[in-house]
Design a protein around this motif. Structure first.
Motif, PDB file in Angstrom:
ATOM      1  N   GLU A  46       0.989  -1.081   0.040  1.00  0.00           N
ATOM      2  CA  GLU A  46       0.007   0.038  -0.190  1.00  0.00           C
ATOM      3  C   GLU A  46       0.852   1.235   0.097  1.00  0.00           C
ATOM      4  O   GLU A  46       0.362   2.326  -0.418  1.00  0.00           O
ATOM      5  CB  GLU A  46      -1.021  -0.103   1.082  1.00  0.00           C
ATOM      6  N   ARG A  70      -6.364   6.251  -0.582  1.00  0.00           N
ATOM      7  CA  ARG A  70      -7.247   5.995   0.348  1.00  0.00           C
ATOM      8  C   ARG A  70      -8.278   7.069   0.503  1.00  0.00           C
ATOM      9  O   ARG A  70      -9.376   6.229   0.567  1.00  0.00           O
ATOM     10  CB  ARG A  70      -6.607   6.158   1.840  1.00  0.00           C
ATOM     11  N   ARG A  71      -8.165   8.133   0.216  1.00  0.00           N
ATOM     12  CA  ARG A  71      -9.319   9.198  -0.082  1.00  0.00           C
ATOM     13  C   ARG A  71     -10.346   8.753  -0.989  1.00  0.00           C
ATOM     14  O   ARG A  71     -11.364   8.625  -0.950  1.00  0.00           O
ATOM     15  CB  ARG A  71      -8.963  10.430   0.169  1.00  0.00           C
ATOM     16  N   THR A  72      -9.773   8.277  -2.273  1.00  0.00           N
ATOM     17  CA  THR A  72     -10.488   7.972  -3.320  1.00  0.00           C
ATOM     18  C   THR A  72     -11.260   6.586  -3.021  1.00  0.00           C
ATOM     19  O   THR A  72     -12.364   6.857  -3.250  1.00  0.00           O
ATOM     20  CB  THR A  72      -9.617   8.036  -4.606  1.00  0.00           C
ATOM     21  N   GLU A  73     -10.573   5.826  -2.450  1.00  0.00           N
ATOM     22  CA  GLU A  73     -11.243   4.422  -2.300  1.00  0.00           C
ATOM     23  C   GLU A  73     -12.604   4.711  -1.191  1.00  0.00           C
ATOM     24  O   GLU A  73     -13.510   4.260  -1.259  1.00  0.00           O
ATOM     25  CB  GLU A  73     -10.471   3.440  -1.613  1.00  0.00           C
ATOM     26  N   GLN A  74     -12.217   5.455  -0.164  1.00  0.00           N
ATOM     27  CA  GLN A  74     -13.086   5.780   0.772  1.00  0.00           C
ATOM     28  C   GLN A  74     -14.251   6.699   0.242  1.00  0.00           C
ATOM     29  O   GLN A  74     -15.727   6.379   0.799  1.00  0.00           O
ATOM     30  CB  GLN A  74     -12.665   6.404   1.805  1.00  0.00           C
ATOM     31  N   ARG A  75     -14.115   7.641  -0.613  1.00  0.00           N
ATOM     32  CA  ARG A  75     -15.334   8.298  -1.263  1.00  0.00           C
ATOM     33  C   ARG A  75     -16.007   7.423  -2.456  1.00  0.00           C
ATOM     34  O   ARG A  75     -17.206   7.526  -2.267  1.00  0.00           O
ATOM     35  CB  ARG A  75     -14.757   9.407  -2.145  1.00  0.00           C
ATOM     36  N   ALA A  77     -16.617   4.452  -1.710  1.00  0.00           N
ATOM     37  CA  ALA A  77     -17.259   3.232  -0.782  1.00  0.00           C
ATOM     38  C   ALA A  77     -18.736   3.441  -0.269  1.00  0.00           C
ATOM     39  O   ALA A  77     -19.153   4.705  -0.357  1.00  0.00           O
ATOM     40  CB  ALA A  77     -16.712   2.834   0.347  1.00  0.00           C
TER      41      ALA A  77
END
Length: 77
Positions: A46, A70-75, A77
């Motif tokens: 990662e 990580r921010r892109t992944e959380q947005r 989800a």
């Protein structure tokens, strides 16, 4: 006479060039996580890192790239 603990101030504040590579401890401080967590992120792929001789180093832009992913992944989800 008291000696303050040494803080790893960025080289740019000292007037030198910005570092290209960070130690794992410096990368962990950038991410505000512990050394063990930082090594776990490296182990899972990662957080980008490379080995120079026997030393593990993290490219200076890798912590920011990790956070962006990580921010892109959380947005999403």
């Amino acid at each position: 006479m008291s000696i303050a603990p040494m803080d790893a101030a960025p080289l740019t504040e000292a007037g030198g060039p910005a570092p290209v590579l960070l130690t794992v401890e410096e990368a962990a401080r950038c991410l505000r996580v512990g050394r063990t967590t930082c090594f776990a992120l490296i182990r899972t792929g990662e957080l980008e890192s490379l080995t120079i001789g026997g030393l593990r180093r993290v490219p200076a832009d890798a912590p920011a790239a990790f956070l962006a992913r990580r921010r892109t992944e959380q947005r999403a989800a």
